[in-house]
Design a protein around this motif. Structure first.
Motif, PDB file in Angstrom:
ATOM      1  N   PHE A 173       0.826  -1.187   0.000  1.00  0.00           N
ATOM      2  CA  PHE A 173       0.000   0.000   0.000  1.00  0.00           C
ATOM      3  C   PHE A 173       0.871   1.252   0.000  1.00  0.00           C
ATOM      4  N   VAL A 174       0.284   2.307  -0.513  1.00  0.00           N
ATOM      5  CA  VAL A 174       0.938   3.623  -0.513  1.00  0.00           C
ATOM      6  C   VAL A 174       0.106   4.548   0.373  1.00  0.00           C
ATOM      7  N   PHE A 175       0.736   5.104   1.410  1.00  0.00           N
ATOM      8  CA  PHE A 175       0.078   6.018   2.332  1.00  0.00           C
ATOM      9  C   PHE A 175       0.560   7.429   2.037  1.00  0.00           C
ATOM     10  N   GLU A 176      -0.389   8.343   1.810  1.00  0.00           N
ATOM     11  CA  GLU A 176      -0.041   9.719   1.476  1.00  0.00           C
ATOM     12  C   GLU A 176      -0.975  10.679   2.209  1.00  0.00           C
ATOM     13  N   LEU A 177      -0.469  11.875   2.452  1.00  0.00           N
ATOM     14  CA  LEU A 177      -1.282  12.961   3.000  1.00  0.00           C
ATOM     15  C   LEU A 177      -1.748  13.838   1.852  1.00  0.00           C
ATOM     16  N   PRO A 178      -3.020  14.254   1.836  1.00  0.00           N
ATOM     17  CA  PRO A 178      -3.494  15.109   0.736  1.00  0.00           C
ATOM     18  C   PRO A 178      -2.866  16.495   0.822  1.00  0.00           C
ATOM     19  N   SER A 179      -2.795  17.138  -0.330  1.00  0.00           N
ATOM     20  CA  SER A 179      -2.227  18.496  -0.383  1.00  0.00           C
ATOM     21  C   SER A 179      -3.228  19.549   0.051  1.00  0.00           C
ATOM     22  N   VAL A 180      -4.520  19.206   0.068  1.00  0.00           N
ATOM     23  CA  VAL A 180      -5.570  20.141   0.480  1.00  0.00           C
ATOM     24  C   VAL A 180      -6.348  19.474   1.599  1.00  0.00           C
ATOM     25  N   THR A 240       3.159  14.166   9.182  1.00  0.00           N
ATOM     26  CA  THR A 240       4.030  13.505   8.210  1.00  0.00           C
ATOM     27  C   THR A 240       3.858  12.005   8.340  1.00  0.00           C
ATOM     28  N   ILE A 241       4.093  11.298   7.237  1.00  0.00           N
ATOM     29  CA  ILE A 241       3.958   9.832   7.187  1.00  0.00           C
ATOM     30  C   ILE A 241       5.308   9.238   6.813  1.00  0.00           C
ATOM     31  N   THR A 242       5.714   8.234   7.563  1.00  0.00           N
ATOM     32  CA  THR A 242       6.968   7.515   7.301  1.00  0.00           C
ATOM     33  C   THR A 242       6.626   6.079   6.943  1.00  0.00           C
ATOM     34  N   ARG A 243       7.105   5.627   5.794  1.00  0.00           N
ATOM     35  CA  ARG A 243       6.816   4.261   5.337  1.00  0.00           C
ATOM     36  C   ARG A 243       7.706   3.258   6.062  1.00  0.00           C
ATOM     37  N   VAL A 302      -7.575  13.696  10.536  1.00  0.00           N
ATOM     38  CA  VAL A 302      -6.440  13.689   9.605  1.00  0.00           C
ATOM     39  C   VAL A 302      -6.797  12.805   8.414  1.00  0.00           C
ATOM     40  N   PRO A 303      -6.963  13.395   7.212  1.00  0.00           N
ATOM     41  CA  PRO A 303      -7.229  12.563   6.027  1.00  0.00           C
ATOM     42  C   PRO A 303      -5.946  11.913   5.508  1.00  0.00           C
ATOM     43  N   ILE A 304      -6.041  10.648   5.157  1.00  0.00           N
ATOM     44  CA  ILE A 304      -4.898   9.892   4.620  1.00  0.00           C
ATOM     45  C   ILE A 304      -5.375   9.152   3.372  1.00  0.00           C
ATOM     46  N   ILE A 305      -4.634   9.289   2.286  1.00  0.00           N
ATOM     47  CA  ILE A 305      -4.943   8.609   1.030  1.00  0.00           C
ATOM     48  C   ILE A 305      -4.192   7.275   1.007  1.00  0.00           C
ATOM     49  N   VAL A 306      -4.943   6.182   0.902  1.00  0.00           N
ATOM     50  CA  VAL A 306      -4.366   4.838   0.863  1.00  0.00           C
ATOM     51  C   VAL A 306      -4.621   4.264  -0.531  1.00  0.00           C
ATOM     52  N   THR A 307      -3.556   3.843  -1.209  1.00  0.00           N
ATOM     53  CA  THR A 307      -3.653   3.297  -2.566  1.00  0.00           C
ATOM     54  C   THR A 307      -3.100   1.871  -2.564  1.00  0.00           C
ATOM     55  N   ASP A 308      -3.844   0.943  -3.214  1.00  0.00           N
ATOM     56  CA  ASP A 308      -3.380  -0.436  -3.278  1.00  0.00           C
ATOM     57  C   ASP A 308      -2.532  -0.654  -4.532  1.00  0.00           C
ATOM     58  N   ASN A 344      -4.430  -3.335 -10.550  1.00  0.00           N
ATOM     59  CA  ASN A 344      -4.275  -2.815 -11.924  1.00  0.00           C
ATOM     60  C   ASN A 344      -5.660  -2.671 -12.540  1.00  0.00           C
ATOM     61  N   PRO A 345      -6.220  -1.425 -12.600  1.00  0.00           N
ATOM     62  CA  PRO A 345      -5.594  -0.188 -12.126  1.00  0.00           C
ATOM     63  C   PRO A 345      -5.713  -0.051 -10.608  1.00  0.00           C
ATOM     64  N   PRO A 346      -4.833   0.715  -9.992  1.00  0.00           N
ATOM     65  CA  PRO A 346      -4.894   0.847  -8.534  1.00  0.00           C
ATOM     66  C   PRO A 346      -6.100   1.660  -8.093  1.00  0.00           C
ATOM     67  N   LEU A 347      -6.616   1.334  -6.907  1.00  0.00           N
ATOM     68  CA  LEU A 347      -7.709   2.069  -6.290  1.00  0.00           C
ATOM     69  C   LEU A 347      -7.184   2.764  -5.037  1.00  0.00           C
ATOM     70  N   TYR A 348      -7.757   3.908  -4.773  1.00  0.00           N
ATOM     71  CA  TYR A 348      -7.349   4.641  -3.574  1.00  0.00           C
ATOM     72  C   TYR A 348      -8.583   5.073  -2.803  1.00  0.00           C
ATOM     73  N   ASN A 349      -8.383   5.347  -1.547  1.00  0.00           N
ATOM     74  CA  ASN A 349      -9.467   5.768  -0.666  1.00  0.00           C
ATOM     75  C   ASN A 349      -8.921   6.777   0.330  1.00  0.00           C
ATOM     76  N   THR A 350      -9.664   7.822   0.521  1.00  0.00           N
ATOM     77  CA  THR A 350      -9.278   8.840   1.502  1.00  0.00           C
ATOM     78  C   THR A 350     -10.017   8.546   2.797  1.00  0.00           C
ATOM     79  N   SER A 351      -9.289   8.087   3.789  1.00  0.00           N
ATOM     80  CA  SER A 351      -9.864   7.732   5.077  1.00  0.00           C
ATOM     81  C   SER A 351      -9.494   8.788   6.115  1.00  0.00           C
ATOM     82  N   ILE A 352     -10.358   8.931   7.086  1.00  0.00           N
ATOM     83  CA  ILE A 352     -10.159   9.899   8.163  1.00  0.00           C
ATOM     84  C   ILE A 352      -9.801   9.140   9.431  1.00  0.00           C
ATOM     85  N   ILE A 353      -8.691   9.521  10.014  1.00  0.00           N
ATOM     86  CA  ILE A 353      -8.314   8.973  11.316  1.00  0.00           C
ATOM     87  C   ILE A 353      -8.434  10.094  12.346  1.00  0.00           C
ATOM     88  N   LYS A 354      -9.195   9.836  13.390  1.00  0.00           N
ATOM     89  CA  LYS A 354      -9.379  10.827  14.458  1.00  0.00           C
ATOM     90  C   LYS A 354      -8.204  10.710  15.437  1.00  0.00           C
TER      91      LYS A 354
END
Length: 858
Positions: free
Chosen positions: A589-596, A605-608, A630-636, A639-649
């Motif tokens: 998985f790819v964990f990312e923080l949104p720019s907005v 910040t996220i550390t892999r 805190v919204p976090i974008i998780v991408t699997d 093919n093609p990859p899917l992503y989901n923006t989840s909220i962690i309180k």
């Protein structure tokens, strides 16, 4: 230095890690310019590289510095360079056009340097532009020089991949590189003066894109079919599967390794086959292949790059279907010489015939192979042998149904023989005979499904109404007028429909592999086929649907809530993701923080950690206590990859020395912050302002409505006080009148030629209609009266304006009257009548007030 690459050293270039020394094509090392050695020993690294194969070889060269002899007692002039000056020469600035001073004072230009290749990793995240190297000429101390680059990637498509600062000579890459799109670039660097004149000869720059493991191995075919003879020895070749990786095949990123994941069925051993990890060749590894027991194997093969490292490599799978082919290893044999049999009338294709062959040759006859065939001597048109329904004796089948009405008994002599010689090592007779007496009785037999269980493969998510297959049954009573009807017997998820007449299977809902009704990726449904015979009979068949997973589920972030200290470096939050799909549509998985909004990346910040886990921590030194979404974008990795923006309180609170949230901090984190209170107050003020504006608007509207009311008192308005009473029709004497006087005349000339005025006819006249005045867009109070008068005049002069003449019926009251004359009633003008009240009735009674309320003198 001597070097041999076993290919003639064609095109091999040499370079050193020092700007003071060069290596010629023949391996001779020389000083590029006059050098003062600061120590007794100098160690250099010499590299030989081939631009075509990109091979690189390195060697260490150690120089021992000898003392320079002094003649005539004179010491060499000049000073010894400082260590700092020597270090400055070994910078990242390339001087490909370095000039040198000869012994007699004349300047001559040495041969240009061969610039070593510049390596740029692909998929770099920047920031861009990113500096690669700086190119400089020694002549820039004397004149102003402008630098430029040309070639593919600079001024040729793809354009502007590389750029150079014309003044400083710094060369940049402007965007991420993709090695699979282009692996190398060949540029030329130019140096000119301010007038565009060439100052130095162009030099070649070679830029190589370093490969990253960003491509998954892809099999050429998703399903491979192969075959192997039964009884094959271990090591027998079966087939070859091939997967290609778009990454660099000379590195581990593109080195694919194969392995077998599963084998179905696992009989007689769970490891019947093995695969060459490098070539993909599948061979047998164990003995015991028997077509009479297992006719087909399904093997799942996995291809992984990074030389098969499952922790870091990317993988993909394919299916290998291996069919076990038959060999003639069983001779035919009858158990008895005479057989009596009473089959059912019009029995199914392959009604039971006991004693046709021994159990050892049952599979040969049933399989329809050319190795063994039952041959009939009498009544050859009715009997034959084909595939039965089971593997035991007494299940041998007839080739055609018998007809009770035509033949009730048959006498046969049956011979079974081999059409092909037996396998080597088997010494037995190749044929056998037996006599058969057959009596036929008439019964109604149940329909049956020839393929039971029937397995089909398709991807999940097919739309509703899709035709999957036709699951039809065979009615053995084909000489009787019977119809077969189909129905569902078991459909746990209610996903399927079956056509009652032809057995066509269609989807009633979307098939989901992640459903609870799926077991090992297989969905089972049972169908019923029934005839209308006497008595009616039925048969069942099972349809198995193997669902191939697609990437239709986005990953979900775990956990949903967490706690962290308000200051960093005390603790972090470990996060992961859950995906309902299966490999390869899950991790890494790819964990990312949104720019907005921008505050998210500013504060967090996220550390892999690895492909499935990452850490969320504070970026800033202090964050106010409270609860943050805190919204976090998780991408699997599908093919093609899917992503989901989840909220962690995340609850941010003050912590003690052990990193645990204190009680006071927990209360503060659960409350509202200053920003939240200010936002609530602003919302309240906005709501109050909106209410006030609405009240003001309502009052203004009410005021405008009052100003538009009539000028007279509502009690004096008689427009709504007209009362209608019943009218009595006239008698018979009133019906004698001439209607022709009211008819429309034949011509309108005498009407249209009349003087202007109101004209009425009983029908709408035919003529030109006058133009009514157009109402002004912005009315003016002074023009309203003129507008009304103009409209009145136009209506009076319009012959087409209603009302038209119509027949009016009046009541006839007779010739006389019982009442006397009313002419004696006179209006009295004598008396002191006061008409001054007319002045209070408004403008409409102003004329009467002037006539009667003038006083005695009037």
């Amino acid at each position: 230095v001597k070097f041999n690459n076993c290919a003639g050293n064609k095109g091999v270039r040499y370079e050193t890690n020092s700007l003071d020394f060069k290596v010629r094509a023949d391996g001779t090392m020389y000083a590029a310019h006059q050098v003062q050695m600061p120590s007794k020993q100098l160690i250099l690294m010499v590299t030989a590289w081939d631009p075509q194969t990109l091979g690189r070889w390195e060697a260490i060269v150690r120089f021992l510095v000898a003392e320079k002899s002094q003649h005539n007692g004179h010491k060499p002039k000049g000073r010894k360079p400082l260590p700092g000056e020597l270090a400055q020469q070994q910078s990242d600035t390339l001087l490909p056009w370095r000039q040198h001073q000869s012994a007699n004072g004349l300047r001559r230009q040495k041969r240009d340097w061969v610039i070593p290749p510049i390596n740029v990793p692909e998929n770099s995240r920047g920031p861009f532009p990113q500096q690669l190297v700086r190119i400089r000429s020694d002549k820039d101390k004397e004149i102003h020089i402008r630098y430029s680059i040309t070639g593919v990637g600079a001024d040729q498509p793809p354009m502007e991949v590389f750029s150079i600062d014309p003044v400083s000579g710094r060369m940049y890459v402007t965007r991420p590189m993709d090695r699979e799109e282009r692996a190398s670039y060949h540029l030329r660097a130019h140096a000119v003066d301010m007038n565009g004149n060439k100052v130095e000869n162009p030099i070649d720059l070679y830029i190589y894109v370093i490969d990253m493991n960003d491509n998954r191995p892809e099999f050429i075919n998703q399903v491979y079919n192969g075959s192997v003879d039964e009884g094959s020895k271990p090591g027998t070749y079966v087939m070859t599967v091939t997967a290609n990786d778009a990454d660099d095949s000379t590195t581990a990123n593109g080195m694919v390794r194969y392995r077998i994941v599963t084998q179905t069925p696992q009989s007689p051993s769970q490891n019947m086959f093995t695969i060459n990890s490098e070539t993909g060749d599948i061979v047998t590894v164990a003995a015991g292949l028997d077509r009479e027991k297992v006719q087909q194997y399904i093997v799942i093969v996995q291809a992984t790059d990074m030389e098969g490292n499952l922790n870091y490599g990317l993988s993909n799978t394919a299916t290998a279907i291996i069919t076990v082919t038959d060999v003639n290893d069983n001779p035919p044999e009858f158990t008895t010489s005479t057989v009596s049999w009473v089959p059912a009338h019009a029995g199914p294709l392959g009604a039971g015939l006991p004693g046709c062959a021994s159990p050892r040759i049952q599979s040969l006859v049933r399989g329809g192979t050319p190795h063994a065939t039952c041959t009939r001597v009498l009544a050859p048109s009715h009997f034959g042998f084909s595939q039965p329904g089971g593997p035991r004796e007494k299940t041998q089948h007839l080739a055609a149904a018998v007809d009770y009405e035509m033949n009730r008994a048959f006498m046969l002599t049956v011979m079974v023989s081999n059409q092909a010689p037996l396998a080597s090592g088997i010494q037995m007779s190749f044929q056998s005979t037996a006599g058969v007496t057959i009596s036929v009785t008439d019964v109604n037999e149940a329909p049956y499904f020839p393929m039971n269980h029937k397995l089909i493969r398709l991807e999940e998510g097919v739309p509703t109404g899709t035709i999957l297959t036709t699951f039809s049954a065979v009615d053995p009573d084909r000489f009787m007028q019977q119809a077969v009807r189909y129905s569902k017997l078991s459909d746990p998820a209610n996903w399927l429909n079956i056509n009652a007449t032809n057995g066509q299977i269609t989807t009633a809902a979307v098939l989901d592999r992640e459903s609870d009704y799926i077991k090992n990726n297989v969905y089972e449904a049972t169908f019923l086929a029934a005839d209308n015979g006497i008595p009616p009979t039925s048969g069942t068949g099972t349809l198995q649907i193997y669902l191939i997973d697609i990437n239709d589920n986005a990953p979900e972030l775990l956990p949903k809530e967490a706690q962290i200290c308000e200051k960093p470096n005390l603790n972090v939050i470990n996060i992961t993701a859950a995906d309902a799909d299966i490999d390869p549509n899950v991790g890494p998985f790819v964990f990312e923080l949104p720019s907005v909004p921008s505050a998210v990346r500013k504060n967090w910040t996220i550390t892999r950690l690895n492909g499935d886990y990452a850490q969320l921590s504070l970026r800033i030194m202090y964050l106010e206590a409270g609860v943050y979404d805190v919204p976090i974008i998780v991408t699997d990795s599908g093919n093609p990859p899917l992503y989901n923006t989840s909220i962690i309180k995340v609850k941010v609170c003050p912590c003690d020395e052990n990193g645990d949230c204190t009680t006071i901090g927990a209360v503060a984190a659960a409350g509202l912050g200053t920003g939240a209170i200010v936002a609530i107050l602003i919302c309240i003020i906005i709501l109050l302002t909106m209410v006030l504006l609405f009240v003001v608007w309502m009052k203004r509207r009410e005021k405008e409505r009052h100003t538009k009311q009539l000028l007279i008192d509502p009690e004096d308005d008689v427009r709504d006080n007209i009362l209608k009473y019943d009218e009595e029709g006239g008698g018979e004497e009133d019906q004698d009148y001439d209607l022709s006087q009211l008819q429309q005349p034949e011509t309108m000339d005498h009407v249209l030629n009349k003087t202007p005025g109101v004209r009425r006819v009983d029908e709408r006249p035919i003529g030109a209609e006058p133009q009514y005045p157009i109402r002004p867009v912005i009315p003016h109070p002074g023009d309203i009266g003129d507008f009304i008068n103009e409209g009145l005049r136009a209506a009076d002069n319009d012959p087409t304006a209603p009302p038209y003449d119509s027949l009016l019926v009046f009541d006839y009251e007779g010739s006389g009257s019982t009442a006397g004359s009313v002419s004696s009633l006179n209006s009295s003008s004598s008396g002191d009548q006061d008409y001054d009240y007319l002045n209070d009735w408004g403008p409409r009674f102003k004329k009467l007030a002037d006539m009667y309320g003038g006083g005695e003198e009037d």
